[in-house]
Write a protein that holds these residues in place. Structure first.
Motif, PDB file in Angstrom:
ATOM      1  N   CYS A 272      26.638  42.576  32.939  1.00 20.76           N
ATOM      2  CA  CYS A 272      27.752  41.638  32.876  1.00 20.76           C
ATOM      3  C   CYS A 272      27.765  40.804  34.140  1.00 20.76           C
TER       4      CYS A 272
ATOM      5  N   LEU B 147      30.606  39.851  35.410  1.00 19.74           N
ATOM      6  CA  LEU B 147      31.853  40.199  36.088  1.00 19.74           C
ATOM      7  C   LEU B 147      31.878  41.711  36.346  1.00 19.74           C
ATOM      8  N   ARG B 148      32.893  42.173  37.053  1.00 21.55           N
ATOM      9  CA  ARG B 148      33.038  43.613  37.310  1.00 21.55           C
ATOM     10  C   ARG B 148      34.523  43.988  37.188  1.00 21.55           C
ATOM     11  N   CYS B 149      35.099  43.823  36.018  1.00 21.01           N
ATOM     12  CA  CYS B 149      36.536  44.083  35.872  1.00 21.01           C
ATOM     13  C   CYS B 149      36.854  45.500  36.370  1.00 21.01           C
TER      14      CYS B 149
ATOM     15  N   TYR C 268      38.908  47.805  35.708  1.00 20.47           N
ATOM     16  CA  TYR C 268      39.181  48.930  34.794  1.00 20.47           C
ATOM     17  C   TYR C 268      37.955  49.264  33.953  1.00 20.47           C
ATOM     18  N   CYS C 269      36.930  48.412  34.023  1.00 17.52           N
ATOM     19  CA  CYS C 269      35.758  48.583  33.161  1.00 17.52           C
ATOM     20  C   CYS C 269      34.589  49.180  33.935  1.00 17.52           C
ATOM     21  N   MET C 270      34.362  48.656  35.133  1.00 16.79           N
ATOM     22  CA  MET C 270      33.166  49.049  35.889  1.00 16.79           C
ATOM     23  C   MET C 270      33.524  49.400  37.325  1.00 16.79           C
TER      24      MET C 270
ATOM     25  N   GLY D 176      28.998  45.309  27.895  1.00 21.05           N
ATOM     26  CA  GLY D 176      28.585  44.239  28.802  1.00 21.05           C
ATOM     27  C   GLY D 176      29.019  42.874  28.259  1.00 21.05           C
TER      28      GLY D 176
ATOM     29  N   ASN E  50      33.765  37.624  27.769  1.00 15.39           N
ATOM     30  CA  ASN E  50      34.676  37.321  28.879  1.00 15.39           C
ATOM     31  C   ASN E  50      34.874  35.809  29.020  1.00 15.39           C
TER      32      ASN E  50
END
Ligand code: SAM
Ligand code: SF4
Length: 330
Positions: free
Chosen positions: A22, A24-26, A28-30, A68, A100
């Motif tokens: 991905c 991004l690196r949100c 809560y996700c990663m 992802g 996203n």
């Protein structure tokens, strides 16, 4: 043919994670520092298509590509193009995408040209600095431009918003006003206890009960029977031109009506987002087993699809799931 699971739930919706990567690196996700899988562990687009073919023959009517970030997967448009052809000569009815939105401006037209009429865009805030904070380095304008481009190309966009404790709770009604002004349905989602990120899950989770109540005071919701094939419950209001959805895996379990299964980017079939059990198809695909064998394995997987998840978020309990959301997609 229509596959059902051991509880006789009709399974007609396949979500496919086309990459674990991905842009991004949100939070809560990663984790901030993620180790992504080597390319040879990820299914090729041909392997994904062959799996999809088998699922379609067994009754899957809807496929959602996710990750992802699906739009960072090289040549993903070719997969979409090939799946799109199948709508004319198989039972497949719809292909959708969860994204996203950061690359949507570039891809919107090609998505539309290849039969994507509806997408979900994940967006947790419309405040620029806060967007950077939750995604760790994302650029809100890229997403907003992407949404505009999708609308211009006549793709229906639904917004997905994870409600994150002490982050966006106070701004939810602003988000609804923005979505209403732009005629975008919006669904709120509770944080789920996938594998650990850098912040303990109990510091992220907030029940959507309070979000619902706050919005209901403003908008006086009316419940609808509207469904998009997923787990969201939708509400309308005389004061809104859009629908508001709530996905509440923790505060209000919806597993009894589950119609979904998920393929990870490495070819593991997860029968439930909230359990660790899987059936691995990668070796099957790579050792030249026939399609009948693949179908047999799919039927076996459904015969052990769990009744429900056991999500629990509590300060003393570590998440029991050993994978992040980017492995199986939302
Ligand atoms: N990258 C794409 C995106 O963000 O839309 C697709 C993959 S992302 C994993 C799919 C959805 O899962 C997004 O809406 C995201 O907000 C949501 N998500 C990720 N981690 C989550 C978690 N722990 N709990 C609830 N939703 C989560
Ligand atoms: Fe990437 Fe989507 Fe996960 Fe955010 S939620 S880090 S955009 S995969």
């Amino acid at each position: 043919m229509q596959i059902v699971d051991q509880f006789l739930r009709k399974i007609n919706y396949l979500r496919v994670s086309v990459t674990d990567r991905c842009d991004l690196r949100c939070v809560y996700c990663m984790k901030e520092k993620m180790n992504f899988l080597p390319k040879n562990e990820i299914l090729s687009l041909e392997e994904i298509e062959r799996l999809c073919d088998n699922f379609i023959e067994l009754g899957v009517e809807k496929i959602r590509l996710t990750g992802g970030e699906p739009l960072v997967r090289k040549d993903v448009i070719n997969l979409i193009k090939n799946l799109n052809y199948k709508k004319s000569n198989t039972k497949l009815k719809e292909i959708t995408l969860t994204t996203n939105g950061s690359l949507l401006k570039k891809f919107a037209r090609e998505l539309k040209n290849n039969g994507i009429n509806r997408i979900n865009v994940s967006l947790d805030t419309i405040i620029e600095e806060k967007y950077k904070e939750i995604t760790r380095f994302g650029n809100l304008n890229n997403v907003l431009d992407g949404i505009e481009e999708a609308k211009k190309n006549d793709i229906k966009v639904k917004i997905n918003t994870v409600v994150f404790k002490n982050f966006n709770e106070e701004h939810i009604s602003d988000l609804v006003s923005w979505a209403n002004k732009n005629l975008l349905d919006i669904t709120f989602i509770e944080v789920m206890p996938m594998s650990d990120t850098d912040i303990p899950r109990h510091m992220q989770f907030v029940s959507l009960d309070s979000t619902y109540k706050k919005l209901d005071m403003i908008y006086h919701f009316e419940k609808t029977n509207y469904r998009t094939g997923g787990p969201s419950n939708y509400y309308t209001s005389r004061n809104l031109d859009i629908k508001i959805g709530f996905i509440t895996p923790l505060s209000n379990n919806f597993c009894a009506s589950c119609n979904r299964i998920r393929i990870s980017s490495t070819g593991k079939l997860y029968m439930c987002l909230g359990q660790n059990d899987f059936v691995d198809f990668r070796e099957i695909l790579r050792t030249d087993r026939g399609d009948n064998y693949i179908k047999e394995k799919i039927r076996f997987a459904l015969s052990i699809k769990p009744r429900r998840h056991d999500f629990i978020i509590n300060s003393g309990i570590k998440p029991y799931l050993n994978r992040h959301m980017n492995e199986t997609g939302g």
